[in-house]
Design a protein around this motif. Structure first.
Motif, PDB file in Angstrom:
ATOM      1  N   GLN A 189       0.810  -1.217   0.000  1.00 36.36           N
ATOM      2  CA  GLN A 189       0.000   0.000   0.000  1.00 36.36           C
ATOM      3  C   GLN A 189       0.849   1.275   0.000  1.00 36.36           C
ATOM      4  OE1 GLN A 189      -3.336   0.158  -0.430  1.00 36.36           O
ATOM      5  NE2 GLN A 189      -3.107  -2.025  -0.795  1.00 36.36           N
ATOM      6  N   GLY A 190       2.169   1.139   0.102  1.00 35.66           N
ATOM      7  CA  GLY A 190       3.044   2.311   0.119  1.00 35.66           C
ATOM      8  C   GLY A 190       2.945   3.111   1.402  1.00 35.66           C
ATOM      9  N   ALA A 191       2.559   2.462   2.477  1.00 34.75           N
ATOM     10  CA  ALA A 191       2.414   3.124   3.783  1.00 34.75           C
ATOM     11  C   ALA A 191       3.707   2.956   4.584  1.00 34.75           C
ATOM     12  CB  ALA A 191       1.213   2.545   4.529  1.00 34.75           C
ATOM     13  N   PHE A 192       4.775   3.528   4.067  1.00 33.79           N
ATOM     14  CA  PHE A 192       6.102   3.299   4.629  1.00 33.79           C
ATOM     15  C   PHE A 192       6.279   3.904   6.023  1.00 33.79           C
ATOM     16  CE2 PHE A 192       6.457   3.190  -0.006  1.00 33.79           C
ATOM     17  CZ  PHE A 192       6.826   1.862  -0.135  1.00 33.79           C
ATOM     18  N   GLU A 193       5.567   5.009   6.301  1.00 34.04           N
ATOM     19  CA  GLU A 193       5.662   5.605   7.633  1.00 34.04           C
ATOM     20  C   GLU A 193       5.097   4.650   8.692  1.00 34.04           C
ATOM     21  OE1 GLU A 193       1.950   7.219   5.588  1.00 34.04           O
ATOM     22  OE2 GLU A 193       3.998   6.741   5.038  1.00 34.04           O
ATOM     23  N   TYR A 194       4.117   3.827   8.323  1.00 33.59           N
ATOM     24  CA  TYR A 194       3.559   2.850   9.258  1.00 33.59           C
ATOM     25  C   TYR A 194       4.360   1.555   9.243  1.00 33.59           C
ATOM     26  CZ  TYR A 194      -0.228   6.135   9.537  1.00 33.59           C
ATOM     27  OH  TYR A 194      -0.949   7.285   9.727  1.00 33.59           O
ATOM     28  N   LEU A 195       4.819   1.165   8.085  1.00 30.99           N
ATOM     29  CA  LEU A 195       5.661  -0.028   7.983  1.00 30.99           C
ATOM     30  C   LEU A 195       6.917   0.147   8.825  1.00 30.99           C
ATOM     31  CD1 LEU A 195       6.525  -2.746   6.843  1.00 30.99           C
ATOM     32  CD2 LEU A 195       7.189  -1.587   4.731  1.00 30.99           C
ATOM     33  N   GLY A 196       7.499   1.331   8.797  1.00 31.25           N
ATOM     34  CA  GLY A 196       8.723   1.594   9.562  1.00 31.25           C
ATOM     35  C   GLY A 196       8.568   1.384  11.049  1.00 31.25           C
ATOM     36  N   ARG A 197       7.369   1.576  11.589  1.00 31.46           N
ATOM     37  CA  ARG A 197       7.177   1.377  13.033  1.00 31.46           C
ATOM     38  C   ARG A 197       7.155  -0.097  13.431  1.00 31.46           C
ATOM     39  NH1 ARG A 197       2.050  -0.153  13.867  1.00 31.46           N
ATOM     40  NH2 ARG A 197       1.709   0.188  16.076  1.00 31.46           N
ATOM     41  N   LEU A 198       7.046  -0.993  12.439  1.00 38.37           N
ATOM     42  CA  LEU A 198       7.104  -2.426  12.719  1.00 38.37           C
ATOM     43  C   LEU A 198       8.541  -2.932  12.791  1.00 38.37           C
ATOM     44  CD1 LEU A 198       4.327  -3.746  10.291  1.00 38.37           C
ATOM     45  CD2 LEU A 198       4.092  -3.044  12.689  1.00 38.37           C
ATOM     46  N   LEU A 199       9.493  -2.055  12.454  1.00 38.34           N
ATOM     47  CA  LEU A 199      10.900  -2.441  12.375  1.00 38.34           C
ATOM     48  C   LEU A 199      11.686  -1.886  13.555  1.00 38.34           C
ATOM     49  CD1 LEU A 199      11.422  -1.554   8.597  1.00 38.34           C
ATOM     50  CD2 LEU A 199      10.712  -3.752   9.564  1.00 38.34           C
ATOM     51  N   ALA A 200      12.702  -2.638  13.983  1.00 36.00           N
ATOM     52  CA  ALA A 200      13.617  -2.153  15.012  1.00 36.00           C
ATOM     53  C   ALA A 200      14.358  -0.934  14.466  1.00 36.00           C
ATOM     54  CB  ALA A 200      14.606  -3.257  15.384  1.00 36.00           C
ATOM     55  N   PRO A 201      14.868  -0.060  15.334  1.00 38.87           N
ATOM     56  CA  PRO A 201      15.617   1.108  14.851  1.00 38.87           C
ATOM     57  C   PRO A 201      16.748   0.728  13.895  1.00 38.87           C
ATOM     58  CG  PRO A 201      15.159   1.343  17.179  1.00 38.87           C
ATOM     59  CD  PRO A 201      14.725  -0.061  16.785  1.00 38.87           C
ATOM     60  N   GLU A 202      17.413  -0.393  14.144  1.00 36.59           N
ATOM     61  CA  GLU A 202      18.393  -0.971  13.221  1.00 36.59           C
ATOM     62  C   GLU A 202      18.031  -2.428  13.001  1.00 36.59           C
ATOM     63  OE1 GLU A 202      22.592   1.424  13.595  1.00 36.59           O
ATOM     64  OE2 GLU A 202      22.458  -0.585  14.410  1.00 36.59           O
ATOM     65  N   LEU A 203      18.159  -2.876  11.764  1.00 37.34           N
ATOM     66  CA  LEU A 203      17.845  -4.266  11.479  1.00 37.34           C
ATOM     67  C   LEU A 203      18.788  -4.796  10.409  1.00 37.34           C
ATOM     68  CD1 LEU A 203      14.756  -4.572   9.173  1.00 37.34           C
ATOM     69  CD2 LEU A 203      15.533  -2.349   9.954  1.00 37.34           C
ATOM     70  N   VAL A 204      18.882  -6.110  10.339  1.00 36.82           N
ATOM     71  CA  VAL A 204      19.706  -6.778   9.332  1.00 36.82           C
ATOM     72  C   VAL A 204      18.790  -7.222   8.207  1.00 36.82           C
ATOM     73  CG1 VAL A 204      21.214  -8.742   8.860  1.00 36.82           C
ATOM     74  CG2 VAL A 204      21.357  -7.552  11.069  1.00 36.82           C
ATOM     75  N   VAL A 209       9.045  -6.026  17.354  1.00 33.98           N
ATOM     76  CA  VAL A 209       9.568  -5.373  16.155  1.00 33.98           C
ATOM     77  C   VAL A 209      10.477  -6.342  15.404  1.00 33.98           C
ATOM     78  CG1 VAL A 209       9.371  -3.009  17.019  1.00 33.98           C
ATOM     79  CG2 VAL A 209      11.474  -4.313  17.441  1.00 33.98           C
ATOM     80  N   ILE A 210      10.535  -6.148  14.108  1.00 35.33           N
ATOM     81  CA  ILE A 210      11.346  -6.988  13.229  1.00 35.33           C
ATOM     82  C   ILE A 210      12.779  -6.469  13.271  1.00 35.33           C
ATOM     83  CG2 ILE A 210      11.712  -7.693  10.834  1.00 35.33           C
ATOM     84  CD1 ILE A 210       8.593  -7.222  10.485  1.00 35.33           C
TER      85      ILE A 210
END
Length: 192
Positions: A45-60, A152-153
């Motif tokens: 859906q291109g909702a990157f601002e919301y997708l980003g909150r599912l991710l850890a501040p840093e991820l591999v 978070v991922i």
């Protein structure tokens, strides 16, 4: 006849077991499953601002089985900026997830899921004037950790099993990403 009755009985037992499991899912597992499903849906859906909150501040992130190279550690903001410059360039994407499996150990979890990621370009943007299509399928492996009141991922590994269509659409999509993202953003519903 006995085989038929036995098959029906086994099917009913299997459905009963599945429905019992789905009603007794823990809060942790529900949050993890929701976030993994959200990972795919929000990207499409291109909702990157919301997708980003599912991710850890840093991820591999490891897409080496698809593009070569090596795994990289990135910030969630840098990854969202990268994806926003690419995925919206398609007219549509559909990341279909199936067979999601979750293992939780304390404050860490591993989720694996089979996927097919479809990418479409219309005839005006396609390769050589043709409709553009490319898909990849395989398995995603997500590492997660508990963060405040959610999960978070912290790692994403794509394990490619195959692909179909024309990979050339990957070069065309970024040309249209900014324009398409702006057009889609203008259609957001404000509710404040």
């Amino acid at each position: 006849m006995i085989k038929g009755v036995l098959a029906v009985a086994l099917s009913v037992c299997a459905l009963s077991a599945q429905s019992k499991d789905s009603t007794t899912m823990s809060l942790d597992e529900a949050q993890i499953r929701s976030n993994i499903q959200g990972f795919a849906t929000l990207a499409d859906q291109g909702a990157f601002e919301y997708l980003g909150r599912l991710l850890a501040p840093e991820l591999v992130v490891d897409y080496s089985s698809l593009f070569g190279g090596q795994a990289a550690t990135v910030t969630n903001a840098a990854l969202m900026k990268q994806w926003a410059a690419f995925l919206p360039g398609f007219d549509a994407t559909f990341h279909q997830l199936t067979d999601l499996r979750v293992v939780i150990e304390g404050d860490n979890a591993l989720a694996t899921v089979s996927f097919t990621a479809r990418h479409y370009l219309n005839h005006k943007q396609g390769v050589d004037g043709e409709t553009g299509f490319w898909s990849v399928f395989g398995e995603y492996e997500f590492g997660l950790n508990r963060f405040e009141d959610n999960w978070v991922i912290n790692s994403v590994t794509l394990k490619r099993q195959g692909e179909r269509g024309n990979r050339g659409v990957l070069e065309l999509a970024p040309r249209h990403a900014e324009h398409n993202l702006q057009q889609r953003g203008a259609k957001r519903v404000e509710f404040h």
